[in-house]
Design a protein around this motif. Structure first.
Motif, PDB file in Angstrom:
ATOM      1  N   VAL A  32       0.833  -1.201   0.000  1.00 61.05           N
ATOM      2  CA  VAL A  32       0.000   0.000   0.000  1.00 61.05           C
ATOM      3  C   VAL A  32       0.870   1.254   0.000  1.00 61.05           C
ATOM      4  N   LEU A  33       1.936   1.249   0.796  1.00 61.69           N
ATOM      5  CA  LEU A  33       2.844   2.399   0.818  1.00 61.69           C
ATOM      6  C   LEU A  33       3.516   2.602  -0.538  1.00 61.69           C
ATOM      7  N   ALA A  34       3.946   1.503  -1.172  1.00 60.40           N
ATOM      8  CA  ALA A  34       4.573   1.619  -2.491  1.00 60.40           C
ATOM      9  C   ALA A  34       3.572   2.151  -3.515  1.00 60.40           C
ATOM     10  N   TRP A  35       2.324   1.699  -3.423  1.00 54.45           N
ATOM     11  CA  TRP A  35       1.260   2.187  -4.308  1.00 54.45           C
ATOM     12  C   TRP A  35       1.085   3.693  -4.155  1.00 54.45           C
ATOM     13  N   GLN A  36       1.007   4.167  -2.923  1.00 53.71           N
ATOM     14  CA  GLN A  36       0.829   5.598  -2.669  1.00 53.71           C
ATOM     15  C   GLN A  36       2.019   6.399  -3.175  1.00 53.71           C
ATOM     16  N   LEU A  37       3.226   5.914  -2.928  1.00 51.92           N
ATOM     17  CA  LEU A  37       4.428   6.648  -3.350  1.00 51.92           C
ATOM     18  C   LEU A  37       4.531   6.704  -4.868  1.00 51.92           C
ATOM     19  N   ILE A  38       4.162   5.601  -5.545  1.00 53.54           N
ATOM     20  CA  ILE A  38       4.243   5.588  -7.003  1.00 53.54           C
ATOM     21  C   ILE A  38       3.232   6.567  -7.603  1.00 53.54           C
ATOM     22  N   VAL A  39       2.002   6.555  -7.076  1.00 54.15           N
ATOM     23  CA  VAL A  39       0.976   7.450  -7.605  1.00 54.15           C
ATOM     24  C   VAL A  39       1.362   8.905  -7.397  1.00 54.15           C
ATOM     25  N   VAL A  40       1.866   9.219  -6.204  1.00 57.25           N
ATOM     26  CA  VAL A  40       2.241  10.608  -5.893  1.00 57.25           C
ATOM     27  C   VAL A  40       3.523  11.000  -6.605  1.00 57.25           C
ATOM     28  N   GLY A  41       4.523  10.101  -6.577  1.00 59.13           N
ATOM     29  CA  GLY A  41       5.816  10.425  -7.170  1.00 59.13           C
ATOM     30  C   GLY A  41       5.763  10.602  -8.669  1.00 59.13           C
ATOM     31  N   LEU A  42       5.006   9.764  -9.344  1.00 53.96           N
ATOM     32  CA  LEU A  42       4.901   9.853 -10.800  1.00 53.96           C
ATOM     33  C   LEU A  42       3.762  10.752 -11.259  1.00 53.96           C
ATOM     34  N   LYS A  43       2.998  11.284 -10.301  1.00 50.41           N
ATOM     35  CA  LYS A  43       1.875  12.187 -10.596  1.00 50.41           C
ATOM     36  C   LYS A  43       0.890  11.549 -11.585  1.00 50.41           C
ATOM     37  N   ILE A  44       0.503  10.311 -11.272  1.00 46.30           N
ATOM     38  CA  ILE A  44      -0.436   9.593 -12.123  1.00 46.30           C
ATOM     39  C   ILE A  44      -1.834  10.147 -11.907  1.00 46.30           C
ATOM     40  N   PRO A  45      -2.570  10.473 -12.949  1.00 53.18           N
ATOM     41  CA  PRO A  45      -3.927  11.030 -12.785  1.00 53.18           C
ATOM     42  C   PRO A  45      -4.842  10.039 -12.064  1.00 53.18           C
ATOM     43  N   PRO A  46      -5.736  10.528 -11.213  1.00 54.02           N
ATOM     44  CA  PRO A  46      -6.644   9.632 -10.481  1.00 54.02           C
ATOM     45  C   PRO A  46      -7.566   8.830 -11.378  1.00 54.02           C
ATOM     46  N   TYR A  47      -7.867   9.353 -12.593  1.00 57.31           N
ATOM     47  CA  TYR A  47      -8.751   8.601 -13.473  1.00 57.31           C
ATOM     48  C   TYR A  47      -8.049   7.408 -14.108  1.00 57.31           C
ATOM     49  N   LEU A  48      -6.705   7.316 -13.952  1.00 60.39           N
ATOM     50  CA  LEU A  48      -5.963   6.144 -14.400  1.00 60.39           C
ATOM     51  C   LEU A  48      -5.692   5.191 -13.241  1.00 60.39           C
ATOM     52  N   VAL A  49      -4.985   5.703 -12.230  1.00 59.45           N
ATOM     53  CA  VAL A  49      -4.688   4.902 -11.029  1.00 59.45           C
ATOM     54  C   VAL A  49      -4.946   5.783  -9.813  1.00 59.45           C
ATOM     55  N   PRO A  50      -6.035   5.580  -9.109  1.00 62.86           N
ATOM     56  CA  PRO A  50      -6.310   6.387  -7.924  1.00 62.86           C
ATOM     57  C   PRO A  50      -5.442   5.938  -6.750  1.00 62.86           C
ATOM     58  N   PRO A  51      -5.246   6.792  -5.743  1.00 58.79           N
ATOM     59  CA  PRO A  51      -4.487   6.398  -4.557  1.00 58.79           C
ATOM     60  C   PRO A  51      -5.236   5.348  -3.742  1.00 58.79           C
TER      61      PRO A  51
END
Length: 262
Positions: A32-51
């Motif tokens: 879960v922590l890796a998921w959050q860091l990847i989404v935030v670090g790579l600035k992935i849009p929520p409509y693709l991969v939400p936190p």
């Protein structure tokens, strides 16, 4: 060494269960922590991969729907896996008893396995309808081959000394199969089940995806079409969790039923 010393060296079942639970919790936390860091670090849009947070909220808000669809997928996967296990066991035993039968039939089995599931599912739907029967048929096809291959390896690789000893004592071919080959093949059966069980979940979801039957696969498809990304990922996480749980359960079953090999 006394029994008291052995019992002191070996951890209790409760302690082993606590360690396994702590390991599972730690693994989930890291993922879960890796998921959050990847989404935030790579600035992935929520409509693709939400936190993870919104996905967890969507899971709680739609727990009833997810539970119903999960139950359908699990039922289809379990029934299809049971059918494939029975078929694979019977065919493996027949192949082990007759080498000519194995040489004549194995190419047909391989050709059957090579048939794309995406082509089989619509044909199965035509004959069986859009329901759990089609999912069971697809799961049976997907999970049959790993079970058969591993069982054939286990039956063919039994201890030769034990088989020769049974032969010296006048044991029949079936007695050799029952007391030597089948026990030796049990670990291979569980290895095949670990592979087939995960494939069964994916096969059931693929069938639901193609045929439009209810289940996790259909829920993922509908969520994607409705742009409900959080619900989509909640269903995906549920399917991954189920596959991992099935893998751990088969591993625990192997330790429980094949403990004599140690």
């Amino acid at each position: 060494m006394s029994d008291a010393t052995v019992s002191l060296d070996r951890p209790s079942p409760a302690l082993r269960a606590g360690r396994n639970l702590a390991l599972v919790v730690l693994t989930v936390g890291v993922l879960v922590l890796a998921w959050q860091l990847i989404v935030v670090g790579l600035k992935i849009p929520p409509y693709l991969v939400p936190p993870p947070g919104p996905v967890a909220q969507a899971f709680v808000a739609n727990i009833g729907v997810i539970g119903t669809q999960t139950a359908f997928t699990l039922t289809a996967a379990a029934l299809g896996l049971a059918v494939s296990t029975v078929l694979a066991t019977g065919i493996a035993l027949a192949f082990s008893m007759s080498r000519n039968l194995a040489q004549a039939s194995l190419p047909v089995v391989i050709a059957f396995r090579s048939t794309p599931v995406a082509a089989v599912a619509p044909l199965a739907m035509l004959f069986l309808g859009r329901g759990i029967s089609t999912s069971m048929a697809v799961v049976t096809i997907v999970s049959f081959f790993p079970l058969l291959v591993n069982l054939m390896r286990g039956l063919a690789g039994a201890d030769r000394n034990a088989a020769e000893l049974m032969h010296v004592y006048g044991a029949s071919r079936w007695q050799q199969m029952r007391y030597v080959r089948i026990p030796y093949a049990l670990p291979f059966l569980f290895t095949g089940m670990r592979i087939a069980a995960s494939s069964a979940i994916l096969g059931a979801m693929l069938s639901e995806w193609i045929t439009g039957s209810k289940g996790l696969g259909n829920l993922i498809l509908d969520s994607g079409e409705m742009r409900e990304t959080e619900l989509l990922w909640a269903a995906v996480v549920t399917s991954v969790t189920i596959a991992m749980s099935v893998f751990w359960l088969t591993s625990a079953g192997e330790k429980r039923f094949v403990h004599w090999r140690a």
